[in-house]
Design a protein around this motif. Structure first.
Motif, short mmCIF file in Angstrom:
data_model
loop_
_atom_site.label_atom_id
_atom_site.label_comp_id
_atom_site.label_asym_id
_atom_site.label_seq_id
_atom_site.Cartn_x
_atom_site.Cartn_y
_atom_site.Cartn_z
N ARG A 1 0.87 -1.19 0.00
CA ARG A 1 0.00 0.00 0.00
C ARG A 1 0.90 1.23 0.00
NH1 ARG A 1 -5.61 -0.42 3.34
NH2 ARG A 1 -6.31 -2.42 2.42
N LEU A 2 0.63 2.16 -0.92
CA LEU A 2 1.38 3.41 -0.94
C LEU A 2 0.43 4.53 -0.56
CD1 LEU A 2 4.17 4.77 -1.69
CD2 LEU A 2 3.01 5.46 -3.81
N THR A 3 0.83 5.27 0.49
CA THR A 3 0.06 6.45 0.90
C THR A 3 0.86 7.69 0.57
OG1 THR A 3 -1.08 5.24 2.66
CG2 THR A 3 -1.02 7.64 2.85
N VAL A 4 0.26 8.56 -0.24
CA VAL A 4 0.89 9.82 -0.65
C VAL A 4 0.19 10.95 0.10
CG1 VAL A 4 1.37 11.36 -2.60
CG2 VAL A 4 1.35 8.87 -2.94
N ALA B 1 4.99 13.52 1.45
CA ALA B 1 5.43 12.33 2.19
C ALA B 1 4.84 11.09 1.55
CB ALA B 1 4.97 12.42 3.65
N LEU B 2 5.65 10.03 1.52
CA LEU B 2 5.20 8.74 0.98
C LEU B 2 5.44 7.68 2.04
CD1 LEU B 2 6.10 10.47 -1.66
CD2 LEU B 2 6.04 8.26 -2.81
N ALA B 3 4.49 6.77 2.17
CA ALA B 3 4.65 5.63 3.08
C ALA B 3 4.30 4.37 2.29
CB ALA B 3 3.74 5.77 4.29
N LEU B 4 5.28 3.47 2.18
CA LEU B 4 5.08 2.22 1.44
C LEU B 4 5.00 1.09 2.46
CD1 LEU B 4 4.95 0.59 -1.19
CD2 LEU B 4 7.46 0.64 -1.25
N GLU B 5 3.76 0.59 2.67
CA GLU B 5 3.55 -0.46 3.66
C GLU B 5 3.48 -1.82 2.98
OE1 GLU B 5 -0.41 -1.50 5.48
OE2 GLU B 5 0.58 -0.86 7.34
N THR B 6 4.20 -2.76 3.54
CA THR B 6 4.15 -4.14 3.05
C THR B 6 3.51 -5.00 4.12
OG1 THR B 6 6.17 -3.86 1.76
CG2 THR B 6 5.51 -6.13 2.26
N HIS B 7 2.53 -5.84 3.73
CA HIS B 7 1.85 -6.75 4.66
C HIS B 7 2.10 -8.17 4.16
CE1 HIS B 7 -2.23 -8.37 6.39
NE2 HIS B 7 -1.19 -8.75 7.13
N ASN B 8 2.73 -8.99 4.98
CA ASN B 8 2.95 -10.40 4.62
C ASN B 8 1.63 -11.15 4.81
OD1 ASN B 8 3.54 -13.11 4.41
ND2 ASN B 8 5.49 -12.97 5.55
N THR B 9 0.96 -11.45 3.70
CA THR B 9 -0.35 -12.13 3.77
C THR B 9 -0.22 -13.64 3.58
OG1 THR B 9 -0.59 -11.70 1.39
CG2 THR B 9 -1.59 -10.09 2.90
N GLY B 10 1.04 -14.11 3.58
CA GLY B 10 1.27 -15.54 3.36
C GLY B 10 1.52 -16.28 4.66
N GLN B 11 2.03 -17.51 4.51
CA GLN B 11 2.24 -18.39 5.68
C GLN B 11 3.72 -18.54 6.02
OE1 GLN B 11 -0.52 -19.39 7.28
NE2 GLN B 11 -1.53 -18.14 5.69
N ALA B 12 4.59 -17.85 5.26
CA ALA B 12 6.03 -18.01 5.51
C ALA B 12 6.69 -16.64 5.51
CB ALA B 12 6.64 -18.89 4.43
N LEU B 13 7.79 -16.53 6.24
CA LEU B 13 8.48 -15.23 6.23
C LEU B 13 9.21 -15.07 4.90
CD1 LEU B 13 11.77 -15.78 6.73
CD2 LEU B 13 11.03 -16.04 9.09
N PHE B 14 9.43 -13.81 4.53
CA PHE B 14 10.15 -13.56 3.29
C PHE B 14 11.09 -12.35 3.44
CE2 PHE B 14 7.67 -9.86 2.36
CZ PHE B 14 6.33 -10.16 2.43
N PRO B 15 12.14 -12.30 2.59
CA PRO B 15 13.03 -11.14 2.57
C PRO B 15 12.44 -10.07 1.64
CG PRO B 15 13.87 -12.78 1.06
CD PRO B 15 12.62 -13.37 1.68
N LEU B 16 12.57 -8.82 2.03
CA LEU B 16 12.03 -7.71 1.24
C LEU B 16 13.12 -6.65 1.07
CD1 LEU B 16 9.55 -6.04 0.08
CD2 LEU B 16 9.28 -5.16 2.43
N LEU C 1 8.01 1.70 4.89
CA LEU C 1 9.15 2.50 4.43
C LEU C 1 8.61 3.91 4.18
CD1 LEU C 1 12.13 2.58 3.31
CD2 LEU C 1 11.12 2.12 1.06
N GLY C 2 9.17 4.90 4.93
CA GLY C 2 8.63 6.25 4.82
C GLY C 2 9.67 7.26 4.35
N ALA C 3 9.22 8.18 3.49
CA ALA C 3 10.10 9.27 3.06
C ALA C 3 9.29 10.55 3.09
CB ALA C 3 10.62 9.02 1.65
N SER C 4 9.89 11.61 3.63
CA SER C 4 9.19 12.90 3.55
C SER C 4 10.16 13.95 3.04
CB SER C 4 8.60 13.30 4.91
OG SER C 4 9.64 13.42 5.86
N TYR C 5 9.61 14.80 2.15
CA TYR C 5 10.42 15.77 1.44
C TYR C 5 9.91 17.17 1.77
CZ TYR C 5 11.09 11.49 -1.29
OH TYR C 5 11.33 10.19 -1.67
N SER C 6 10.84 18.08 2.14
CA SER C 6 10.44 19.47 2.38
C SER C 6 11.51 20.39 1.81
CB SER C 6 10.27 19.74 3.88
OG SER C 6 11.44 19.35 4.59
#
Ligand code: TA6
Length: 299
Positions: free
Chosen positions: A138-141, A148-163, A291-296
């Motif tokens: 999900r990206l929130t602008v 500001a941008l916030a990129l949220e990752t949700h693990n919807t599976g049954q195993a851990l993963f590298p991102l 993961l968040g970034a804000s620009y000013s």
């Protein structure tokens, strides 16, 4: 074909949130907050440009187009669910696959303080060959005091993963030879141009040739100082222990072929808020990471 009237009805388009057809070839959302405007393509959840009082703060290739299966050169590409080349298969797209396809608008709101847009994208069966995990991005602008941008990752599976991932932001600069990046003094970095060899930054970063580095450690406060433009861009990050600094310079600009002109490199600089290099996020089933970034802009 995207149902623009339907989106307007669903999200209550106002003079601050408008759903439009872009001449680049796809639907976009125009966000307005006071003197600032941001244009976000549904394709790739891609911020195409950001202006303040008419001044363009991001660089977008003059030949940028919205095409299924392709990324857009410039603005803020979303690199997910991997950064850089695919770990094992060079035939897979660099920087993941979500920047190459349309995302779904799931929220759009305007208040006195900001206008906020959220888009989502879930991995599917077709992605398993490249990335055998299940997740939603999900990206929130947020356009408010700055961008500001916030990129949220949700693990919807049954195993851990590298991102690994990045908000691959192309900033506009007056002249690459006259800008400096500060805030990374003393940080280790991996130099892509020298086989990702590990080095240490001494002082500010100036530019006189191609530069492609993954900085590691505390990269949460970076400044892009552009004296000719009388502008400093402050870049604050969260959920990140790495930042990429990249300018293609002359030869790589020619090889890329979509920068719009041979001199385009002189007007842009990528400073990317990332989880890249040593900075890999491991997400357990059900867990989320932002993961968040804000620009000013500071004058
Ligand atoms: O983030 C820097 C980088 O990895 C460079 O090496 C260069 O490849 C750039 O990304 C652009 O990548 P793209 O796949 O968008 O052409």
């Amino acid at each position: 074909m995207t149902d623009l009237p339907g989106l307007s009805t669903r999200f209550g388009a106002t003079d601050r949130i408008a759903f439009e057809a872009s001449p680049l070839g796809g639907p976009v959302v125009r966000l307005t907050h006071g003197p600032q405007q941001v244009l976000v393509a549904l394709h790739g959840a891609h911020v195409l440009n950001w202006t303040a009082g008419g001044e363009g703060l991001l660089w977008l290739s003059p030949v940028a187009r919205i095409k299924a299966g392709k990324g857009i050169r410039g603005g803020i590409p979303v690199c997910w669910p991997w950064f850089g080349d695919h770990a094992t298969d060079a035939s897979k797209p660099a920087h993941g696959f979500v920047r190459q396809r349309a995302w779904e608008v799931i929220a759009a709101t305007a208040s006195v303080d900001a206008v906020v847009l959220t888009l989502a994208q879930a991995t599917g069966a077709a992605d398993r060959a490249a990335w055998p995990h299940q997740a939603e991005a999900r990206l929130t602008v947020t356009l408010g005091a700055g961008l500001a941008l916030a990129l949220e990752t949700h693990n919807t599976g049954q195993a851990l993963f590298p991102l690994t991932q990045a908000l691959h932001t192309y900033f506009r600069v007056s002249d690459i030879a006259k800008v400096q990046v500060t805030g990374l003094d003393g940080r280790a970095y991996l130099d892509k141009l020298e086989g990702f060899g590990r080095k240490v930054q001494a002082g500010g970063i100036g530019f006189e040739r191609e530069l492609d580095r993954i900085y590691l450690g505390d990269t949460s406060a970076i400044e892009l100082v552009d004296r000719s433009a009388k502008r400093t861009m402050r870049i604050a990050s969260t959920g990140s222990r790495s930042a990429v600094v990249w300018n293609p310079w002359i030869e790589k600009t020619a090889r890329l072929g979509d920068m719009g002109s041979a001199q385009a490199y002189a007007q842009m600089l990528c400073i990317e808020t990332a989880n890249a290099g040593d900075d890999v996020v491991t997400l357990a089933p059900g867990a989320r990471h932002v993961l968040g970034a804000s620009y000013s802009v500071v004058r």
